[in-house]
Motif scaffolding. Structure first.
Motif, mmCIF file in Angstrom:
data_model
loop_
_atom_site.group_PDB
_atom_site.id
_atom_site.type_symbol
_atom_site.label_atom_id
_atom_site.label_comp_id
_atom_site.label_asym_id
_atom_site.label_seq_id
_atom_site.Cartn_x
_atom_site.Cartn_y
_atom_site.Cartn_z
ATOM 1 N N TYR A 94 60.196 30.747 43.426
ATOM 2 C CA TYR A 94 61.552 30.669 42.862
ATOM 3 C C TYR A 94 62.127 29.256 42.976
ATOM 4 O O TYR A 94 62.836 28.799 42.078
ATOM 5 N N THR A 95 61.812 28.562 44.070
ATOM 6 C CA THR A 95 62.271 27.182 44.217
ATOM 7 C C THR A 95 61.664 26.302 43.135
ATOM 8 O O THR A 95 62.359 25.494 42.498
ATOM 9 N N GLY A 96 60.367 26.443 42.914
ATOM 10 C CA GLY A 96 59.707 25.655 41.883
ATOM 11 C C GLY A 96 60.215 25.942 40.487
ATOM 12 O O GLY A 96 60.171 25.073 39.610
ATOM 13 N N LEU A 97 60.719 27.147 40.277
ATOM 14 C CA LEU A 97 61.251 27.534 38.968
ATOM 15 C C LEU A 97 62.739 27.250 38.828
ATOM 16 O O LEU A 97 63.323 27.490 37.771
ATOM 17 N N GLY A 98 63.362 26.770 39.895
ATOM 18 C CA GLY A 98 64.786 26.467 39.836
ATOM 19 C C GLY A 98 65.674 27.699 39.834
ATOM 20 O O GLY A 98 66.844 27.618 39.451
ATOM 21 N N ASP A 99 65.160 28.833 40.303
ATOM 22 C CA ASP A 99 65.945 30.073 40.337
ATOM 23 C C ASP A 99 66.553 30.207 41.737
ATOM 24 O O ASP A 99 66.038 30.931 42.596
ATOM 25 N N ASN B 224 50.917 29.033 44.136
ATOM 26 C CA ASN B 224 51.815 27.990 44.659
ATOM 27 C C ASN B 224 51.041 26.723 45.003
ATOM 28 O O ASN B 224 51.506 25.614 44.727
ATOM 29 N N ALA B 225 49.873 26.884 45.628
ATOM 30 C CA ALA B 225 49.063 25.719 45.979
ATOM 31 C C ALA B 225 48.634 24.950 44.739
ATOM 32 O O ALA B 225 48.485 23.724 44.775
ATOM 33 N N ARG B 226 48.466 25.667 43.636
ATOM 34 C CA ARG B 226 48.107 25.021 42.373
ATOM 35 C C ARG B 226 49.330 24.551 41.586
ATOM 36 O O ARG B 226 49.189 24.031 40.493
ATOM 37 N N ARG B 227 50.503 24.753 42.140
ATOM 38 C CA ARG B 227 51.765 24.418 41.488
ATOM 39 C C ARG B 227 51.937 25.171 40.167
ATOM 40 O O ARG B 227 52.462 24.646 39.185
ATOM 41 N N ASP B 228 51.518 26.418 40.164
ATOM 42 C CA ASP B 228 51.721 27.299 39.014
ATOM 43 C C ASP B 228 52.756 28.337 39.435
ATOM 44 O O ASP B 228 52.434 29.469 39.798
ATOM 45 N N PHE B 229 54.023 27.949 39.375
ATOM 46 C CA PHE B 229 55.082 28.791 39.927
ATOM 47 C C PHE B 229 55.355 30.055 39.104
ATOM 48 O O PHE B 229 55.677 31.095 39.690
ATOM 49 N N PRO B 230 55.225 30.039 37.776
ATOM 50 C CA PRO B 230 55.361 31.306 37.050
ATOM 51 C C PRO B 230 54.331 32.337 37.494
ATOM 52 O O PRO B 230 54.654 33.519 37.648
ATOM 53 N N ALA B 231 53.090 31.906 37.685
ATOM 54 C CA ALA B 231 52.054 32.838 38.146
ATOM 55 C C ALA B 231 52.348 33.314 39.561
ATOM 56 O O ALA B 231 52.168 34.497 39.886
ATOM 57 N N TRP C 38 59.051 20.701 32.499
ATOM 58 C CA TRP C 38 60.399 21.281 32.567
ATOM 59 C C TRP C 38 60.459 22.617 31.832
ATOM 60 O O TRP C 38 61.087 23.559 32.301
ATOM 61 N N ARG C 39 59.798 22.694 30.693
ATOM 62 C CA ARG C 39 59.784 23.972 29.953
ATOM 63 C C ARG C 39 59.065 25.053 30.752
ATOM 64 O O ARG C 39 59.447 26.228 30.701
ATOM 65 N N LYS C 40 58.060 24.659 31.508
ATOM 66 C CA LYS C 40 57.269 25.636 32.258
ATOM 67 C C LYS C 40 57.944 26.045 33.554
ATOM 68 O O LYS C 40 58.010 27.231 33.891
ATOM 69 N N GLN C 41 58.440 25.061 34.310
ATOM 70 C CA GLN C 41 59.004 25.352 35.633
ATOM 71 C C GLN C 41 60.121 24.344 35.943
ATOM 72 O O GLN C 41 59.865 23.293 36.531
ATOM 73 N N PRO C 42 61.342 24.694 35.540
ATOM 74 C CA PRO C 42 62.477 23.762 35.595
ATOM 75 C C PRO C 42 63.152 23.693 36.964
ATOM 76 O O PRO C 42 64.314 24.070 37.127
ATOM 77 N N GLY C 43 62.434 23.185 37.950
ATOM 78 C CA GLY C 43 63.022 23.002 39.268
ATOM 79 C C GLY C 43 63.735 21.666 39.389
ATOM 80 O O GLY C 43 63.689 20.817 38.497
ATOM 81 N N ILE C 44 64.388 21.462 40.531
ATOM 82 C CA ILE C 44 65.167 20.248 40.766
ATOM 83 C C ILE C 44 64.282 19.006 40.767
ATOM 84 O O ILE C 44 64.665 17.955 40.235
ATOM 85 N N GLU C 45 63.102 19.094 41.363
ATOM 86 C CA GLU C 45 62.202 17.933 41.386
ATOM 87 C C GLU C 45 61.858 17.477 39.978
ATOM 88 O O GLU C 45 61.806 16.275 39.693
ATOM 89 N N VAL C 46 61.609 18.435 39.103
ATOM 90 C CA VAL C 46 61.251 18.083 37.728
ATOM 91 C C VAL C 46 62.463 17.500 36.997
ATOM 92 O O VAL C 46 62.327 16.557 36.215
ATOM 93 N N ALA C 47 63.646 18.036 37.259
ATOM 94 C CA ALA C 47 64.857 17.500 36.628
ATOM 95 C C ALA C 47 65.038 16.027 36.983
ATOM 96 O O ALA C 47 65.314 15.182 36.111
ATOM 97 N N ASP C 48 64.871 15.700 38.258
ATOM 98 C CA ASP C 48 65.020 14.301 38.672
ATOM 99 C C ASP C 48 63.963 13.420 38.025
ATOM 100 O O ASP C 48 64.272 12.343 37.493
ATOM 101 N N ALA C 49 62.708 13.860 38.058
ATOM 102 C CA ALA C 49 61.621 13.047 37.507
ATOM 103 C C ALA C 49 61.773 12.849 36.005
ATOM 104 O O ALA C 49 61.543 11.744 35.492
#
Length: 481
Positions: free
Chosen positions: A175-180, A142-149, A367-378
């Motif tokens: 799960y938040t970072g992944l948009g789940d 999480n600290a590395r922003r690797d939400f799948p891992a 977005w392909r890796k981790q489709p969360g809300i922050e990424v959708a907006d950006a």
């Protein structure tokens, strides 16, 4: 290496020169310290400090930097003589993660990974130690922003011990970072069944904030701060409460909470940067610049540099802004070497202050890796900046759609959507979302607020036309946006 060092010296020199030239808006090359930043005599850290940090690290709570340093020193000395102590390795790894998070020093993360993998290797069949190390790996990811891992490590920990509550907070972040968001709800419900306490309340507050339940989030953070077991923990929850106040457009209350957080824990740099945000909104620009500089001096977080750059740009100091934007790019490259993924931040920077097409490319991959809300907006905003408004609206809508997780009341997201809708000549919707942005937080960005006001003024008031009625009836029909 010599070239890198020389480049850092040049950039530092440029920053000092800019500070000297900023005139009345900048206090000069020497940054004036806040009263709470003045040198003070700190008490000598006693051996109990390590135990205090240990309790925080094991419970997934924020720990003070002096206490963390003591704990890390103790555990490093211990594992040198006891290399097969799996529990000590797990604690050491978790402490490295927390130190990296608190200082923005990504060099802690490879050390953390090595310690945690060593713990897993020597843990044998001891489930409690296995789970502690797996939890640490999830927090590291999480600290590395690797939400799948992070999700993979967290779910592996659940399989070993599904009733260990400390596994659930890192999973919430993943799960938040992944948009789940269905998984977020399920995970929070289970966490609240298993445990209570300040750390759990703070996690619940983050989920409630994302759902748009600000009052509930504020109440949870208030309880968390009241029940905190250390100054560092209390300061962390006060900082988050300040963020909530800022997001709802109350910079005065936000400033009060940020100042209290820094008073309690002078190492609380997120609160220091928060003061910069709030002071800028209150028109206290020189103080805001100094607050950001103090935060960056102690915690070189690229997000702070981006905010400082935009503040410089908003007051006409374009060269100073470019120095900060270059610093963001360099910092992102540096932390990438330690496995930290700052693609989202870099995409935001390039969309507004660089190459919008490059931003789209970066954010599509994110977005392909981790489709969360922050990424959708950006991504939506980058597409707009690149002239692809039809596709941009799809992502901007996803970021603001409460049915699919976009319930967070973000002035920036509403502004982005409103601008895109205006470009597509959807004037009624554009007017609503621009008004929403300024209603939610009239100070959300020193750069974008003036643009939002100008765009709204250009749209004007809704047309004053008679409301159509159904033939033979006096009931009004739905009004056209």
């Amino acid at each position: 290496m010599e070239k890198v060092q020389e480049e850092r010296r040049r950039r530092t020199g440029r920053r000092v020169l800019i500070a000297a030239l900023a005139g009345s808006l900048v206090l000069g090359a020497a940054v004036a310290l806040w009263p709470w930043e003045r040198p003070v005599t700190r008490p000598v850290v006693t051996p109990a400090a390590g135990a205090q940090a240990l309790s925080a690290v094991v419970a997934g709570a924020p720990a003070g930097l002096p206490e963390l340093g003591t704990l890390i020193g103790e555990r490093e000395a211990w594992v040198r003589g006891h290399p097969r102590d799996a529990r000590a390795w797990a604690v050491l790894g978790a402490a490295y993660v927390e130190q990296g998070r608190r200082t923005a020093d990504a060099a802690n993360y490879p050390r953390a990974e090595q310690a945690l993998r060593t713990s897993l290797r020597v843990a044998g069949t001891r489930k409690d130690v296995q789970v502690a190390a797996l939890d640490g790996m999830a927090a590291l990811a999480n600290a590395r922003r690797d939400f799948p891992a992070a999700r993979a490590w967290g779910e592996a920990a659940l399989k070993v011990e599904p009733k260990r509550w400390t596994t659930y907070p890192p999973l919430l972040d993943a799960y938040t970072g992944l948009g789940d968001y269905k998984a977020v709800k399920r995970t929070l419900d289970r966490l609240l069944e298993l445990h209570s306490g300040p750390a759990v309340r703070a996690r619940a507050a983050a989920v409630y904030r994302d759902r748009g339940w600000r009052e509930d989030a504020a109440a949870q953070l208030s309880d968390a701060a009241a029940g905190a077991s250390s100054p560092a923990e209390r300061a962390a929850w006060l900082e988050r409460a300040g963020e909530l106040s800022w997001e709802r457009g109350d910079p005065q209350d936000a400033l009060r909470r940020f100042q209290e957080a820094v008073r309690i824990d002078p190492d609380q740099r997120a609160a220091q940067a928060g003061q910069g945000r709030a002071l800028a909104a209150l028109g206290r620009t020189t103080e805001a610049l100094n607050a950001y500089r103090v935060a960056l001096a102690k915690q070189p977080c690229p997000q702070y540099a981006l905010e400082l750059g935009e503040l410089y740009e908003s007051i006409g100091l374009g060269e100073a802004a470019r120095v900060e934007y270059d610093a963001v790019r360099e910092r992102v490259r540096e932390v990438a070497e330690a496995g930290v993924d700052e693609t989202l931040l870099l995409g935001r920077l390039e969309a507004d202050h660089g190459d919008a097409r490059a931003a789209v490319q970066l954010l599509r991959a994110e977005w392909r890796k981790q489709p969360g809300i922050e990424v959708a907006d950006a991504l939506g905003w980058a597409l707009h900046r690149a002239g692809q408004d039809k596709e941009a609206l799809r992502f901007a809508t996803a970021a603001t759609d409460p049915v699919h997780g976009g319930g967070v009341r973000s002035a920036l997201y509403a502004y982005h959507r409103g601008v895109i809708e205006r470009e597509l000549e959807q004037y009624g919707a554009a007017r609503r979302h621009l008004q929403e942005a300024l209603r939610v937080n009239p100070y959300f960005s020193p750069l974008h607020v003036p643009s939002a006001r100008q765009a709204l003024a250009a749209l004007g008031e809704p047309p004053d036309v008679p409301v159509p009625t159904v033939e033979g009836s006096k009931e009004p029909q739905d009004e056209e946006g």
